[in-house]
Write a protein that holds these residues in place. Structure first.
Motif, PDB file in Angstrom:
ATOM      1  N   ALA A   4       0.826  -1.203   0.000  1.00 12.08           N
ATOM      2  CA  ALA A   4       0.000   0.000   0.000  1.00 12.08           C
ATOM      3  C   ALA A   4       0.862   1.255   0.000  1.00 12.08           C
ATOM      4  O   ALA A   4       1.930   1.286   0.618  1.00 12.08           O
ATOM      5  CB  ALA A   4      -0.928   0.010   1.216  1.00 12.08           C
ATOM      6  N   VAL A   5       0.384   2.267  -0.704  1.00 16.08           N
ATOM      7  CA  VAL A   5       1.001   3.595  -0.681  1.00 16.08           C
ATOM      8  C   VAL A   5       0.009   4.552  -0.041  1.00 16.08           C
ATOM      9  O   VAL A   5      -1.127   4.675  -0.511  1.00 16.08           O
ATOM     10  CB  VAL A   5       1.364   4.075  -2.098  1.00 16.08           C
ATOM     11  CG1 VAL A   5       1.818   5.534  -2.065  1.00 16.08           C
ATOM     12  CG2 VAL A   5       2.462   3.200  -2.701  1.00 16.08           C
ATOM     13  N   VAL A   6       0.432   5.208   1.032  1.00 20.04           N
ATOM     14  CA  VAL A   6      -0.418   6.175   1.725  1.00 20.04           C
ATOM     15  C   VAL A   6       0.037   7.576   1.339  1.00 20.04           C
ATOM     16  O   VAL A   6       1.208   7.934   1.506  1.00 20.04           O
ATOM     17  CB  VAL A   6      -0.335   5.999   3.254  1.00 20.04           C
ATOM     18  CG1 VAL A   6      -1.179   7.065   3.954  1.00 20.04           C
ATOM     19  CG2 VAL A   6      -0.811   4.604   3.651  1.00 20.04           C
ATOM     20  N   LYS A  94       2.568  -5.950  -9.203  1.00 21.23           N
ATOM     21  CA  LYS A  94       1.521  -6.015 -10.226  1.00 21.23           C
ATOM     22  C   LYS A  94       0.312  -5.151  -9.873  1.00 21.23           C
ATOM     23  O   LYS A  94      -0.385  -4.638 -10.748  1.00 21.23           O
ATOM     24  CB  LYS A  94       1.092  -7.463 -10.448  1.00 21.23           C
ATOM     25  CG  LYS A  94       2.209  -8.331 -11.031  1.00 21.23           C
ATOM     26  CD  LYS A  94       1.694  -9.709 -11.381  1.00 21.23           C
ATOM     27  CE  LYS A  94       2.824 -10.564 -11.961  1.00 21.23           C
ATOM     28  NZ  LYS A  94       3.395  -9.998 -13.194  1.00 21.23           N
ATOM     29  N   ARG A  95       0.029  -4.990  -8.584  1.00 20.59           N
ATOM     30  CA  ARG A  95      -1.063  -4.135  -8.126  1.00 20.59           C
ATOM     31  C   ARG A  95      -0.622  -3.432  -6.853  1.00 20.59           C
ATOM     32  O   ARG A  95       0.033  -4.017  -5.998  1.00 20.59           O
ATOM     33  CB  ARG A  95      -2.344  -4.946  -7.850  1.00 20.59           C
ATOM     34  CG  ARG A  95      -2.943  -5.627  -9.080  1.00 20.59           C
ATOM     35  CD  ARG A  95      -3.457  -4.640 -10.096  1.00 20.59           C
ATOM     36  NE  ARG A  95      -4.062  -5.279 -11.252  1.00 20.59           N
ATOM     37  CZ  ARG A  95      -3.396  -5.684 -12.341  1.00 20.59           C
ATOM     38  NH1 ARG A  95      -2.074  -5.525 -12.411  1.00 20.59           N
ATOM     39  NH2 ARG A  95      -4.040  -6.233 -13.357  1.00 20.59           N
ATOM     40  N   ILE A  96      -1.004  -2.149  -6.732  1.00 19.99           N
ATOM     41  CA  ILE A  96      -0.681  -1.345  -5.560  1.00 19.99           C
ATOM     42  C   ILE A  96      -1.974  -0.754  -5.013  1.00 19.99           C
ATOM     43  O   ILE A  96      -2.808  -0.241  -5.763  1.00 19.99           O
ATOM     44  CB  ILE A  96       0.294  -0.200  -5.914  1.00 19.99           C
ATOM     45  CG1 ILE A  96       1.653  -0.754  -6.367  1.00 19.99           C
ATOM     46  CG2 ILE A  96       0.473   0.745  -4.724  1.00 19.99           C
ATOM     47  CD1 ILE A  96       2.467  -1.393  -5.286  1.00 19.99           C
ATOM     48  N   LEU A  97      -2.123  -0.805  -3.704  1.00 12.37           N
ATOM     49  CA  LEU A  97      -3.270  -0.189  -3.045  1.00 12.37           C
ATOM     50  C   LEU A  97      -2.915   1.255  -2.698  1.00 12.37           C
ATOM     51  O   LEU A  97      -1.981   1.504  -1.938  1.00 12.37           O
ATOM     52  CB  LEU A  97      -3.618  -0.968  -1.773  1.00 12.37           C
ATOM     53  CG  LEU A  97      -4.804  -0.453  -0.949  1.00 12.37           C
ATOM     54  CD1 LEU A  97      -6.101  -0.541  -1.753  1.00 12.37           C
ATOM     55  CD2 LEU A  97      -4.914  -1.228   0.358  1.00 12.37           C
ATOM     56  N   LEU A  98      -3.644   2.211  -3.277  1.00  9.25           N
ATOM     57  CA  LEU A  98      -3.437   3.628  -2.987  1.00  9.25           C
ATOM     58  C   LEU A  98      -4.464   4.077  -1.959  1.00  9.25           C
ATOM     59  O   LEU A  98      -5.659   3.813  -2.105  1.00  9.25           O
ATOM     60  CB  LEU A  98      -3.587   4.463  -4.263  1.00  9.25           C
ATOM     61  CG  LEU A  98      -2.650   4.125  -5.423  1.00  9.25           C
ATOM     62  CD1 LEU A  98      -3.002   4.970  -6.639  1.00  9.25           C
ATOM     63  CD2 LEU A  98      -1.194   4.354  -5.022  1.00  9.25           C
ATOM     64  N   VAL A  99      -3.991   4.768  -0.927  1.00  9.08           N
ATOM     65  CA  VAL A  99      -4.858   5.169   0.176  1.00  9.08           C
ATOM     66  C   VAL A  99      -4.540   6.609   0.565  1.00  9.08           C
ATOM     67  O   VAL A  99      -3.370   6.963   0.716  1.00  9.08           O
ATOM     68  CB  VAL A  99      -4.663   4.261   1.409  1.00  9.08           C
ATOM     69  CG1 VAL A  99      -5.719   4.559   2.473  1.00  9.08           C
ATOM     70  CG2 VAL A  99      -4.668   2.788   1.023  1.00  9.08           C
ATOM     71  N   THR A 100      -5.563   7.437   0.737  1.00  5.74           N
ATOM     72  CA  THR A 100      -5.318   8.786   1.235  1.00  5.74           C
ATOM     73  C   THR A 100      -5.182   8.729   2.754  1.00  5.74           C
ATOM     74  O   THR A 100      -5.712   7.830   3.403  1.00  5.74           O
ATOM     75  CB  THR A 100      -6.458   9.742   0.850  1.00  5.74           C
ATOM     76  OG1 THR A 100      -7.677   9.302   1.441  1.00  5.74           O
ATOM     77  CG2 THR A 100      -6.619   9.802  -0.673  1.00  5.74           C
ATOM     78  N   SER A 101      -4.489   9.720   3.311  1.00  2.44           N
ATOM     79  CA  SER A 101      -4.215   9.699   4.755  1.00  2.44           C
ATOM     80  C   SER A 101      -5.310  10.373   5.568  1.00  2.44           C
ATOM     81  O   SER A 101      -5.176  10.506   6.792  1.00  2.44           O
ATOM     82  CB  SER A 101      -2.881  10.394   5.041  1.00  2.44           C
ATOM     83  OG  SER A 101      -2.930  11.753   4.636  1.00  2.44           O
TER      84      SER A 101
END
Length: 267
Positions: A4-6, A94-101
């Motif tokens: 995940a990328v926050v 292959k897949r990244i979870l993008l999440v706002t903080s």
């Protein structure tokens, strides 16, 4: 499992200045933790998340307690630039979870449910929507932006599952949409009259909206999923949201005063 990328780079120069002197929105305290800590905790407790990378003010983030699965990288511009920076730090995924903080009410169950809705993850971009009734049943009185479609009234979530390989294509094609956002005529031409009329008549379906977005982003495979977890869509970007988060997490709500000038922080 996915990484995940926050996204935690937004400066606190909007309505939330009335609530906290923190220089970045992600570092505003909600109870005994900052907003970004609440988000990261939920991600790390989810069964299907491996590592978490936070893009934001590294010096300030370094003072927070994160476990060994968490790393940080400096914010380098707007949201698109920060997404790109995050993807570059996690090559080969292959897949990244993008999440706002700014969704401190996020739960591990909501994260796992969203990833479960993504199925085999063969799509390029997954985006959750939440029904108005679902949001208001758990958070009565909260104010969100809703869109009326044939299946019901929905608000958008703040989680995205992305195929990194299509990101640049999405950005290139998405810039036209961003440039036309204040031009109704230009947007109508881009979207097509039939699409606009169906939207205005509230006969547009989720699938039709999904297909149009996929087309506008360069022919990627976009997928809309319906989440039953309102926490993914309740972001904190104004004083009322801040007070809701305080109350929900268990702290005593303290009103944000209009015109309040927070004390300056050193550094």
């Amino acid at each position: 499992m996915v990484d995940a990328v926050v996204l935690a780079g937004s400066t606190n120069n909007g309505p939330l200045k009335e609530c906290s002197p923190a220089r970045h929105e992600a570092l505003i305290p909600i109870g005994n933790k900052t907003m970004v800590e609440h988000v990261v905790d939920a991600l790390l407790k989810a069964r299907n998340v491996n590592r978490v990378l936070i893009i934001g003010p590294v010096d300030e983030l370094s003072g927070l307690a994160f476990d060994s699965r968490t790393s940080t990288a400096a914010s380098c511009g707007g949201i698109l630039e920060n997404i790109e920076a995050g993807l570059e730090k996690l090559p080969g995924e292959k897949r990244i979870l993008l999440v706002t903080s700014d969704i401190p009410l996020l739960t591990p169950q909501a994260v796992d449910d969203f990833l479960g809705l993504c199925g085999d993850m063969s799509g390029d971009l997954y985006y959750p929507v939440i029904g108005k009734a679902v949001v208001e049943s758990k958070f009565p009185g909260t104010t969100r932006t809703y869109v009326k479609l044939k299946e019901g009234t929905f608000t958008g979530g703040n989680l995205f599952l992305l195929n990194p390989a299509v990101f640049k294509k999405c950005v290139e094609n998405g810039r036209e949409i961003i440039n036309l956002r204040k031009s109704p005529i230009g947007l109508c031409r881009l979207l097509g009259l039939k699409f606009v009329v169906k939207f205005l008549m509230r006969s547009l379906t989720l699938r039709e909206a999904e297909e149009k977005v996929s087309q506008l982003l360069g022919g990627i495979k976009g997928v809309v999923v319906i989440s039953k977890h309102p926490e993914v869509g309740v972001d904190v970007d104004k004083p009322g949201d801040f007070e809701l988060a305080l109350k929900t997490i268990g702290d005593i709500p303290r009103p944000c005063r209009a015109g309040f000038n927070p004390p300056k922080t050193s550094g």
